[in-house]
Design a protein around this motif. Structure first.
Motif, PDB file in Angstrom:
ATOM      1  N   ILE A 349       0.827  -1.359  -0.059  1.00  0.00           N
ATOM      2  CA  ILE A 349      -0.121  -0.086   0.052  1.00  0.00           C
ATOM      3  C   ILE A 349       0.693   1.326  -0.027  1.00  0.00           C
ATOM      4  O   ILE A 349       0.658   2.121  -0.708  1.00  0.00           O
ATOM      5  CB  ILE A 349      -0.929  -0.011   1.301  1.00  0.00           C
ATOM      6  N   GLN A 350       2.085   1.040   0.645  1.00  0.00           N
ATOM      7  CA  GLN A 350       2.697   2.322   1.059  1.00  0.00           C
ATOM      8  C   GLN A 350       3.445   2.539  -0.347  1.00  0.00           C
ATOM      9  O   GLN A 350       3.620   3.791  -1.015  1.00  0.00           O
ATOM     10  CB  GLN A 350       4.030   2.054   1.749  1.00  0.00           C
ATOM     11  N   ALA A 351       3.777   1.429  -1.187  1.00  0.00           N
ATOM     12  CA  ALA A 351       4.574   1.741  -2.585  1.00  0.00           C
ATOM     13  C   ALA A 351       3.455   2.214  -3.353  1.00  0.00           C
ATOM     14  O   ALA A 351       3.720   3.086  -4.644  1.00  0.00           O
ATOM     15  CB  ALA A 351       5.021   0.334  -2.899  1.00  0.00           C
ATOM     16  N   ARG A 352       2.393   1.712  -3.330  1.00  0.00           N
ATOM     17  CA  ARG A 352       1.255   2.174  -4.207  1.00  0.00           C
ATOM     18  C   ARG A 352       0.826   3.630  -4.113  1.00  0.00           C
ATOM     19  O   ARG A 352       0.672   4.421  -5.234  1.00  0.00           O
ATOM     20  CB  ARG A 352      -0.064   1.258  -4.156  1.00  0.00           C
ATOM     21  N   ALA A 357       5.147   5.863   5.525  1.00  0.00           N
ATOM     22  CA  ALA A 357       5.207   4.568   6.393  1.00  0.00           C
ATOM     23  C   ALA A 357       5.564   4.979   7.769  1.00  0.00           C
ATOM     24  O   ALA A 357       5.960   4.159   8.656  1.00  0.00           O
ATOM     25  CB  ALA A 357       6.275   3.570   5.999  1.00  0.00           C
ATOM     26  N   ARG A 358       5.474   6.177   8.300  1.00  0.00           N
ATOM     27  CA  ARG A 358       5.707   6.677   9.602  1.00  0.00           C
ATOM     28  C   ARG A 358       4.158   6.757  10.413  1.00  0.00           C
ATOM     29  O   ARG A 358       3.325   6.788   9.769  1.00  0.00           O
ATOM     30  CB  ARG A 358       6.081   7.836   9.712  1.00  0.00           C
ATOM     31  N   PRO A 359       4.127   6.584  11.867  1.00  0.00           N
ATOM     32  CA  PRO A 359       2.931   6.758  12.235  1.00  0.00           C
ATOM     33  C   PRO A 359       2.438   8.336  11.913  1.00  0.00           C
ATOM     34  O   PRO A 359       3.153   9.160  12.172  1.00  0.00           O
ATOM     35  CB  PRO A 359       3.662   6.737  14.104  1.00  0.00           C
ATOM     36  N   LEU A 360       1.093   8.316  11.975  1.00  0.00           N
ATOM     37  CA  LEU A 360       0.385   9.483  11.518  1.00  0.00           C
ATOM     38  C   LEU A 360       0.443  10.570  12.764  1.00  0.00           C
ATOM     39  O   LEU A 360       0.411  11.609  12.553  1.00  0.00           O
ATOM     40  CB  LEU A 360      -0.980   9.365  11.410  1.00  0.00           C
ATOM     41  N   SER A 361       0.809  10.024  13.978  1.00  0.00           N
ATOM     42  CA  SER A 361       1.189  11.063  14.998  1.00  0.00           C
ATOM     43  C   SER A 361       2.346  11.742  15.075  1.00  0.00           C
ATOM     44  O   SER A 361       2.405  12.749  15.795  1.00  0.00           O
ATOM     45  CB  SER A 361       0.926   9.865  16.341  1.00  0.00           C
ATOM     46  N   LEU A 362       3.301  11.272  14.198  1.00  0.00           N
ATOM     47  CA  LEU A 362       4.625  11.717  14.259  1.00  0.00           C
ATOM     48  C   LEU A 362       4.494  12.606  12.768  1.00  0.00           C
ATOM     49  O   LEU A 362       5.623  13.236  12.389  1.00  0.00           O
ATOM     50  CB  LEU A 362       5.630  11.018  14.089  1.00  0.00           C
TER      51      LEU A 362
END
Length: 369
Positions: A349-352, A357-362
């Motif tokens: 999904i990240q490649a697409r 690929a980091r936590p959204l909170s960061l």
């Protein structure tokens, strides 16, 4: 739409009018993308979602009005962060929804759409969703990649432009500008006739090579994520329907031979989980030279280092090796086959979509790219 097909086909076949609400534009952090649908029957049954729960109640009421009046309507939800709670879209984004009545008389092209979705054919439905001419509202053109246009009498450059949007898997609002289709952001931007183009393309393919427990978990997770899943292994004792009951295709063949003869495209993901050089090296040599979205291979770092040596000996270039995701998956600390499948799917999904690929909170900025 695919998840609603059985019920919608039954409603349509029985001649029951229902309302189909479709998200046609979004801005900022709207929870669903353009193309998300919700259906409401005349007797009040609701299917699907346009916002993940924020404004479903308001859309439901609008859908019942559309059924009663027999005319399409549009509505916007979410004005600003300060006002979002007041209008019902708690995330602070905005979305516009087009709601139309559907029955055999008003939507004769609907069976063609159902058939295309079931058969995995590409189809674009272009619907007039805003126009100064009230009689034009709701007219549509249905265009396939390899078929004549049906519906409203359009031809020539417009149909070609629709096919280009379909080929690019674009779902968007457009307006006609001479012989071109120009994208627009929202219905309220202009007073011209605005058309919503919804592209329906086959599910992206997930090719899983191997038939171990990790492959079983990967097949299940891939199907859940909306992929058309194929599992291939040369060993018939392991590649069985009992182990893989939910896959779309189960193949007993050498992986590289199967890959040489099957169709792939820029959305296809290839996962090599065989753990055996005689299987994974030949299929990786071929996969790394195909125009696919993702190629990953399972194994330890020692196995990865050995694999790189074997791939170079087989003629794979350094540029081609940069396309290989190995060891496969994101670092989630996964242990079980199921957790590992989640880590692999997360990397696909990240490649697409190009996430960090980091936590959204960061992170900051928009959540939906």
């Amino acid at each position: 739409m695919r998840e609603l097909l059985d019920r919608l086909e039954t409603w349509y076949r029985d001649g029951r009018t229902f309302a189909l609400a479709t998200v046609v534009s979004t801005l900022r952090s709207a929870p669903r993308d353009a193309g998300a649908v919700m259906a409401v029957s005349a007797d009040g049954v609701a299917l699907g979602s346009v916002s993940g729960g924020c404004v479903e109640g308001a859309v439901y009421e609008l859908a019942l009005e559309v059924i009663a009046q027999g005319r399409p309507r549009t509505a916007a939800y979410g004005i600003s962060d300060d006002d979002a709670l007041m209008v019902g879209l708690t995330c602070g984004g905005t979305l516009e929804v087009y709601v139309e009545p559907v029955d055999p008389e008003r939507y004769p092209e609907f069976p063609e759409l159902i058939a295309a979705l079931r058969e995995g054919r590409s189809l674009a439905v272009a619907t007039v969703v805003a126009t100064p001419d009230a009689d034009r509202l709701g007219t549509r053109v249905v265009v396939g990649a390899d078929r004549e246009a049906a519906g409203d009498e359009e031809s020539g450059p417009v149909v070609l432009a629709l096919r280009e949007l379909l080929a690019a898997d674009r779902t968007t609002l457009v307006r006609a500008d001479g012989e071109a289709l120009v994208p627009v952001e929202a219905l309220g931007v202009r007073q011209d006739e605005i058309v919503f183009v919804r592209s329906y393309v086959p599910r992206p393919r997930l090719l899983v090579f191997g038939s171990n427990d990790y492959a079983v978990a990967m097949a299940r997770m891939g199907a859940l994520a909306g992929f058309r899943v194929t599992v291939c292994d040369a060993r018939p004792v392991f590649a069985t329907a009992e182990r893989f009951p939910d896959v779309d295709e189960l193949v007993v063949d050498w992986p590289d031979r199967y890959l040489a003869g099957t169709r792939v495209d820029g959305r296809t993901a290839v996962c090599v989980l065989t753990h055996d050089p005689k299987f994974d090296v030949p299929v990786l040599v071929r996969a790394l030279r195909l125009p696919v979205a993702y190629v990953g291979a399972m194994g330890s770092r020692r196995a990865h280092a050995d694999r790189l040596v074997r791939l170079r000996e087989a003629g794979v270039t350094e540029a081609e090796l940069t396309l290989l995701h190995s060891p496969i998956g994101l670092d989630l600390g996964a242990r079980t086959p199921q957790e590992t499948a989640i880590a692999v799917l997360a990397e696909i999904i990240q490649a697409r979509h190009g996430g960090s690929a980091r936590p959204l909170s960061l992170t900051d900025g928009r959540i939906h790219r």
